[in-house]
Design a protein around this motif. Structure first.
Motif, mmCIF file in Angstrom:
data_model
loop_
_atom_site.group_PDB
_atom_site.id
_atom_site.type_symbol
_atom_site.label_atom_id
_atom_site.label_comp_id
_atom_site.label_asym_id
_atom_site.label_seq_id
_atom_site.Cartn_x
_atom_site.Cartn_y
_atom_site.Cartn_z
ATOM 1 N N PHE A 75 0.824 -1.204 0.000
ATOM 2 C CA PHE A 75 0.000 0.000 0.000
ATOM 3 C C PHE A 75 0.862 1.261 0.000
ATOM 4 O O PHE A 75 0.680 2.165 0.808
ATOM 5 C CB PHE A 75 -0.964 -0.003 1.182
ATOM 6 C CG PHE A 75 -2.057 -1.012 1.032
ATOM 7 C CD1 PHE A 75 -3.226 -0.689 0.371
ATOM 8 C CD2 PHE A 75 -1.888 -2.291 1.516
ATOM 9 C CE1 PHE A 75 -4.222 -1.624 0.209
ATOM 10 C CE2 PHE A 75 -2.879 -3.225 1.358
ATOM 11 C CZ PHE A 75 -4.047 -2.908 0.696
ATOM 12 N N GLY A 76 1.854 1.288 -0.866
ATOM 13 C CA GLY A 76 2.688 2.471 -1.006
ATOM 14 C C GLY A 76 3.397 2.853 0.282
ATOM 15 O O GLY A 76 3.503 4.034 0.589
ATOM 16 N N MET A 78 2.386 2.135 3.328
ATOM 17 C CA MET A 78 1.504 2.274 4.489
ATOM 18 C C MET A 78 1.742 1.143 5.480
ATOM 19 O O MET A 78 1.695 1.326 6.686
ATOM 20 C CB MET A 78 0.038 2.233 4.047
ATOM 21 C CG MET A 78 -0.428 3.446 3.334
ATOM 22 S SD MET A 78 -0.624 4.799 4.457
ATOM 23 C CE MET A 78 -0.095 6.123 3.416
ATOM 24 N N LEU A 79 1.928 -0.048 4.947
ATOM 25 C CA LEU A 79 2.094 -1.232 5.796
ATOM 26 C C LEU A 79 3.446 -1.849 5.537
ATOM 27 O O LEU A 79 3.975 -1.778 4.427
ATOM 28 C CB LEU A 79 1.017 -2.276 5.491
ATOM 29 C CG LEU A 79 -0.419 -1.908 5.762
ATOM 30 C CD1 LEU A 79 -1.326 -3.049 5.364
ATOM 31 C CD2 LEU A 79 -0.618 -1.608 7.227
ATOM 32 N N HIS A 136 3.557 3.818 8.625
ATOM 33 C CA HIS A 136 3.309 5.197 8.233
ATOM 34 C C HIS A 136 2.438 5.790 9.326
ATOM 35 O O HIS A 136 1.530 5.120 9.820
ATOM 36 C CB HIS A 136 2.581 5.205 6.882
ATOM 37 C CG HIS A 136 2.573 6.543 6.211
ATOM 38 N ND1 HIS A 136 1.783 7.560 6.646
ATOM 39 C CD2 HIS A 136 3.265 7.022 5.149
ATOM 40 C CE1 HIS A 136 1.982 8.618 5.870
ATOM 41 N NE2 HIS A 136 2.881 8.316 4.965
ATOM 42 N N MET A 139 -1.381 5.773 8.728
ATOM 43 C CA MET A 139 -1.989 4.460 8.936
ATOM 44 C C MET A 139 -2.068 4.140 10.425
ATOM 45 O O MET A 139 -3.090 3.664 10.935
ATOM 46 C CB MET A 139 -1.122 3.420 8.218
ATOM 47 C CG MET A 139 -1.727 2.042 8.134
ATOM 48 S SD MET A 139 -3.143 2.046 7.074
ATOM 49 C CE MET A 139 -4.374 1.424 8.182
#
Lengths: 505, 171
Positions: A75-76, A78-79, A136, A139
């Protein structure tokens, strides 16, 4: 922005890699739909569907996909999918299954909405899983708030009980305060790390990897240091570490037993999942971070144990002893900054804590008491005579929490202490040993009530028909408690299967 | 010119924020809060963050304060007599204030504030279009999770405020 750039960014949105969270979310929505679709007499099935669904998911993760299907960023950025994240997924799922069971027992005789409890439990579990893998700050914060908002509702769920409402309000105010402190810290970090005039700055500076690059380039930046301090304070609120532990006794006492269990197991573990990834990000600031965490850990252990000494209310006792467990885990976190395998020790401790707490809360929920917020040590008098099985479960659960040798809790503490010894934290070790000795006093005080005759003054001679503890204990309950007992005992002797999975996976 | 507006709106924001805390009438306090939010929105306009400014007015000055006013009206809060601060609270407040001032001085005098650069990157939230692009690509997962957050909040309100069903009578 051209279309192919967008497609490039969206390509990393690999929904398949977060299938446990997706399944939990869909299951949660399905429960609400089922309540509308199913006829009234079949509503009793819905909690069972929730538990069976989670069991199937847990079984799939454990037997088909134990190490996690994917690794690396998703997710770019995020995770960050990792084996440790998979271990936390299993942890949260197991605790959520247990809490759903407690909820089923606890809500059975109450005139309260029922399905929503399981719905919120599932959503919280999914959010906690994402929280443990967040890479992130956006997130992290969104997942944390989703879980916290769910907890606000769960804490005040027994709304015809004044104490539950009071606990809900206190938790709401304290939770909002801690979230705002955390958010303020994040904003300061963002402000410091996005300044293009400084070395190592980046546009996407809330990403943990980018932030770490910035901190390595500017380890003495005042704004970043303050941001770090505030973020750690916000997390300390969630795990109930000193000096942010004041909300714990009242909230634990007022909340329904399933929620208390959920808070003390999953919410605490989520705080540590956050702390582990944050300690990694703040690694360039070790000179400031280590003394800070050492101080917090020592004070947390002392406060939790000495605070619990005088408690007679069982839930307050569990809450304050949970504070001291947070202190022991903090030792592990400090050790993990220099000793690599300390992360495995923390995870092992958490799993041992899960099993032991499951046994203790499983006994608590079966105690016959009108107002469970008032459940005190006296109510456990002669438990072993009235119901031997519950007595055994309580003994093993408390023994493991106290860290008595053949049980899992002892090995957990031992691993943490060995890690701390390797990290040369001798002062903290001394404090921890004092804490353990004190904790044995109050844990065994509880067992004394359950196992030994205590002389009571009876002014009315008439034999009242007292409700028997464990009358509500069904087959499923026996299996759950049995699993907790056997797990606790087995982990004391054979650590290698769990240890290898946590370390090697 | 920009400097002048900056100082003007900052002064209004600070003064109205102080008035929120100091005014004894809660309705007045809520009104001052609106003034504070509006001047904050003006500061956002000065920073060319138009979208944030609009959101600030719509959500905070509009929805949130109206909610506050509703609650104040419903609770019928009266002006209560001035309560005495206990010495402990006052002392703790002073210490907190001192730490805050020290923190602000430390941040303002730090190198990271003084170091500025002429070329600033385009903030992704500046225009509505860029904001939407980011929201549905990079931040897609957090946005979906926010959906669940709102769902849980809504269900929570229903659970906590719905009229409880009477126990069904056994015939």
């Amino acid at each position: 922005m051209p279309v192919d750039t967008l497609q490039q960014i969206a390509e990393t949105n690999s929904w398949g890699s977060i299938y446990p969270e997706l399944i939990l979310g869909i299951l949660a929505l399905a429960l609400l739909a089922l309540e509308v679709v199913l006829p009234k007499f079949a509503h009793g099935l819905i909690p069972r569907i929730a538990i069976i669904g989670q069991l199937v998911l847990l079984g799939y993760i454990l037997f088909v996909d134990p190490t996690g299907c994917c690794s690396g960023e998703a997710f770019g950025g995020m995770l960050l999918l990792s084996p440790a994240g998979q271990a936390f997924r299993v942890f949260f799922l197991a605790s959520s299954i247990f809490v759903s069971y407690l909820g089923m027992v606890s809500l059975a005789n109450k005139q309260l909405p029922r399905i929503e409890f399981f719905h919120i439990t599932l959503v919280i579990t999914g959010a906690l899983m994402l929280l443990a893998q967040a890479n992130h700050f956006v997130m992290l914060f969104v997942a944390l708030e989703t879980a916290t908002v769910g907890f606000y509702v769960l804490v005040s769920y027994f709304r015809n009980n004044v104490l539950s409402l009071e606990a809900g309000l206190k938790y709401l105010i304290m939770g909002a305060l801690s979230s705002s402190i955390l958010l303020f810290g994040i904003v300061l970090l963002y402000g410091a790390a996005s300044n293009p005039a400084l070395a190592g700055s980046s546009v996407d500076s809330l990403n943990f990897a980018n932030l770490k690059v910035f901190l390595q380039a500017n380890p003495t930046d005042v704004m970043a240091l303050m941001g770090m301090l505030l973020v750690i304070s916000g997390v300390a609120f969630k795990i109930g570490a000193f000096p942010f532990q004041i909300w714990i006794p009242d909230v634990y006492q007022g909340a329904p037993v399933p929620t208390t269990a959920f808070l003390s197991i999953a919410s605490k573990a989520a705080g540590f999942a956050m702390l582990i990834s944050l300690v990694n990000v703040f690694e360039p600031l070790t000179d400031w971070l280590t003394p800070l965490l050492v101080g917090i850990a020592a004070l947390t252990i002392l406060f939790g144990n000495f605070g619990a000494l005088t408690q007679r209310n069982v839930k307050r006792l569990i809450g304050l002893s949970g504070v001291s467990h947070a202190g022991f885990l903090l030792i592990g976190v400090v050790a993990s900054m220099s000793v690599e395998w300390a992360l495995t020790a923390i995870l092992f401790y958490l799993f041992a804590y899960l099993l032991a707490s499951a046994a203790v809360f499983g006994v608590m929920v079966h105690m016959p008491k009108e107002d469970e917020a008032e459940l005190s040590l006296d109510d456990f008098a002669d438990l072993s005579k009235k119901n031997g099985f519950l007595g055994l479960a309580l003994a093993i659960g408390i023994g493991s929490l106290a860290g008595i040798p053949p049980l899992a809790g002892f090995i957990g503490k031992l691993l943490i202490f060995v890690a701390a010894f390797e990290a040369e934290l001798y002062g903290l070790l001394a404090v921890a040993v004092i804490g353990v000795v004190v904790s044995i006093y109050y844990y065994f005080g509880w067992l004394k009530y359950a196992f030994f005759e205590i002389w009571k003054f009876n002014d009315d001679e008439e034999d009242r028909e007292e409700p028997v503890p464990g009358a509500s204990l069904g087959l499923f309950g026996k299996l759950t408690l049995l699993l907790a007992i056997i797990g606790t005992a087995l982990l004391g002797f054979y650590q290698s299967p769990l240890g290898n999975w946590l370390a090697g996976s | 010119m920009t400097d002048f507006f900056f100082y003007l709106f900052s002064t209004i924001a600070l003064a109205s924020a102080a008035a929120v805390v100091l005014s004894r009438n809660t309705v007045n306090a809520a009104m001052f809060l609106i003034v504070c939010f509006l001047s904050m929105a003006s500061l956002f306009v000065l920073l060319e963050a138009y979208f944030l400014a609009v959101i600030q007015v719509l959500v905070y000055a509009g929805a949130v304060v109206v909610l506050f006013l509703f609650i104040i009206m419903l609770l019928d809060v009266r002006e209560d007599a001035k309560r005495k601060l206990s010495p402990f609270t006052a002392g703790a407040g002073l210490v907190g204030f001192a730490i805050l001032v020290m923190g602000i001085i430390a941040v303002v005098s730090s190198d990271s504030i003084k170091a500025t650069s002429e070329v600033l990157p385009e903030p992704s939230g500046a225009s509505l279009k860029a904001f939407g692009n980011e929201l549905f690509t990079t931040y897609l997962l957090p946005m979906q999770v926010t959906g669940f957050l709102l769902l849980v909040a809504m269900i929570g309100v229903i659970v906590l405020s719905k009229k409880l069903q009477e126990p069904e009578e056994q015939s």
